[in-house]
Design an enzyme around this catalytic site. Structure first.
Site, PDB file in Angstrom:
ATOM      1  N   ARG A 288     -16.684   3.412   5.708  1.00 21.00           N
ATOM      2  CA  ARG A 288     -15.683   2.769   5.093  1.00 21.00           C
ATOM      3  C   ARG A 288     -14.590   2.391   5.920  1.00 21.00           C
ATOM      4  NH1 ARG A 288     -15.100   4.140  -0.738  1.00 21.00           N
ATOM      5  NH2 ARG A 288     -16.813   4.711  -1.257  1.00 21.00           N
TER       6      ARG A 288
ATOM      7  N   GLU B 221       0.890  -1.065  -0.007  1.00 17.16           N
ATOM      8  CA  GLU B 221      -0.022  -0.033  -0.097  1.00 17.16           C
ATOM      9  C   GLU B 221       0.987   1.232  -0.104  1.00 17.16           C
ATOM     10  OE1 GLU B 221      -3.111   0.975  -0.303  1.00 17.16           O
ATOM     11  OE2 GLU B 221      -2.390   3.043   0.259  1.00 17.16           O
TER      12      GLU B 221
ATOM     13  N   TYR C 157     -27.701   8.121   4.371  1.00 18.50           N
ATOM     14  CA  TYR C 157     -27.850   6.950   4.999  1.00 18.50           C
ATOM     15  C   TYR C 157     -27.099   6.961   6.370  1.00 18.50           C
ATOM     16  CZ  TYR C 157     -23.855   5.562   2.238  1.00 18.50           C
ATOM     17  OH  TYR C 157     -22.480   5.581   1.759  1.00 18.50           O
TER      18      TYR C 157
END
Ligand SMILES: Cc1cc2nc3c(=O)[nH]c(=O)nc-3n(C[C@H](O)[C@H](O)[C@H](O)COP(=O)(O)OP(=O)(O)OC[C@H]3O[C@@H](n4cnc5c(N)ncnc54)[C@H](O)[C@@H]3O)c2cc1C
Length: 394
Positions: free
Chosen positions: A106, A32, A218
């Site tokens: 997330r 990453e 939401y």
């Protein structure tokens, strides 16, 4: 003997792939570019097609603990606030598709995947590794990073997102082409629901459709937080590669124009708006768009899409499970055939989702007679128009 696979990119797609591969006994090392693994502060909706895969990866209980389970999907006019259509979600989705419709933060989903990958301990997780070169031979692959480190393995999975470098290894004419910058901008904000006036809190997915824009709100985090996103067909917010930019409610309102009082009040109440420039690619056209010999792509690296079907992360998760299933317990020699089977199994569905996402954008943002027709159809057909059996049941 299990295969040794290098995964470039540690987002939702990369970690889901590492987890799925390690559950089959393979070694999956993740590289990453960021200094630390993490995700942006925004929400993501997960249809039953995605939650079913996460359950298959052993994350059912953990997912239920971090998710919100919205009651319904309600579509309204952004200008008048009038309800156009409604579809029950909570028990209805579970009964219809055998898996829940969830909304998550997330960072929570990413953290769940990261903890599961770490717990399996079947590979290394390398941060601050910006991959800039990929080399392949008949039986080996080699990755090198901008700080001159290098790693060898038996296959590579490109999970490096919209601006994927690994996709240049594909054997297709478009492999080296950059993605399309759509000119659409997404503004996102999140807040603890307890800090909002009671009238603005919600436990459902609300969508407002306006000319050349739409907004979605939401719950996430067991319903305790609220995520709001507004997407408008305005000029991109700065450099298209510089995703996450601070923005203001004034810039958002300027891009939006007129909207109903309920939506205005919600937008005014949300703190810390951030803007993203949206990119995508045309729907992929063949299996070669997803894999070549010892190289396979998952998620946005292969098939980035506009977020108008809320399925980009869902497709990355589906890819991850399908890739590991295709390889099964196969060894390094089995990789090229397994990656070819994976690509064959996945490309058409991903292409369909990309195409439907673009089409949804045209419908959501419609103007003039098309908008009028859309609203009539929504009022008449309601749930039948909103439900997507081909997608959620897939
Ligand atoms: C506004 C908006 C709303 C959305 N809503 C939803 C939704 O509700 N539901 C849904 O399913 N999807 C949604 N999506 C889509 C979803 O966010 C993406 O499809 C998903 O995050 C793709 O995951 P990925 O792992 O493939 O790519 P990414 O999330 O882009 O991850 C790529 C990773 O690779 C790393 N990387 C990149 N290049 C390199 C390199 N050279 N070397 C090393 N590392 C590298 C990056 O740092 C990153 O960590 C939305 C998208 C947007 C923009």
């Amino acid at each position: 003997m299990p295969a040794h696979i290098l995964v470039a990119g540690g987002g939702i797609g990369g970690l889901a792939t590492a987890l799925a591969l390690s559950r089959q006994g393979h070694r999956a090392d993740v590289f990453e570019q960021a200094e630390a693994f993490g995700e942006i502060g925004a929400g993501v909706q997960l249809g039953p097609n995605a939650t079913r895969r996460l359950q298959q990866l052993g994350l059912g209980t953990g997912l239920a603990a971090i998710a919100a389970r919205p009651d319904a999907l309600v579509v309204r006019s952004a200008e008048s606030g009038a309800e156009l259509a409604r579809m029950p979600l909570a028990d209805a989705m579970q009964q219809r598709y055998g898996a829940p419709y969830f909304c998550v933060h997330r960072a929570d989903l990413h953290g769940l995947l990261l903890a599961a990958v770490r717990a399996r301990g079947n590979g290394t997780l390398v941060t601050a590794a910006r991959i800039h070169q990929v080399e392949t031979s008949d039986d080996l692959v080699c990755l090198s990073s901008t700080d001159a480190r290098a790693w060898e393995g038996e296959a590579i999975v490109g999970a490096d997102g919209l601006w994927s470098l690994v996709r240049r290894q594909l054997d297709t004419p478009s492999a080296a082409e950059p993605p399309r910058v759509t000119g659409h901008t997404a503004w996102r904000a999140m807040v603890a629901q307890a800090s909002l006036p009671a009238a603005l809190r919600r436990q459902q997915v609300d969508v407002w459709l306006g000319p050349r824009l739409h907004a979605v709100a939401y719950p996430v985090r067991g319903g305790e937080w609220l995520n709001v996103v507004v997407i408008a067909e305005s000029a991109p917010a700065g450099d298209a590669r510089d995703w996450d930019q601070g923005s203001s409610i004034a810039a958002l309102k300027q891009a939006m124009g007129r909207s109903c009082i309920g939506l205005q009040a919600l937008l005014d109440a949300m703190p810390d708006w951030r803007a993203w420039s949206l990119g995508d690619r045309a729907p992929i056209t063949c299996a070669a768009d997803m894999a070549h010999e010892r190289v396979a792509l998952v998620g946005d690296a292969a098939h980035p899409m506009v977020p108008y079907l809320a399925q980009g992360a869902g497709m990355a998760i589906e890819d991850a499970v399908a890739l590991a299933d295709a390889l099964g317990g196969g060894d390094a020699a089995a990789v090229p055939a397994a990656f070819a089977r994976y690509a064959e199994a996945r490309w058409a569905r991903n292409a369909q989702v990309q195409a439907r996402a673009r089409r949804n954008g045209e419908i959501f943002h419609a103007t003039g007679p098309m908008r009028w027709g859309r609203d009539v159809a929504m009022r008449l057909l309601g749930r039948r128009l909103l439900d997507q059996p081909w997608l959620y049941g897939g």
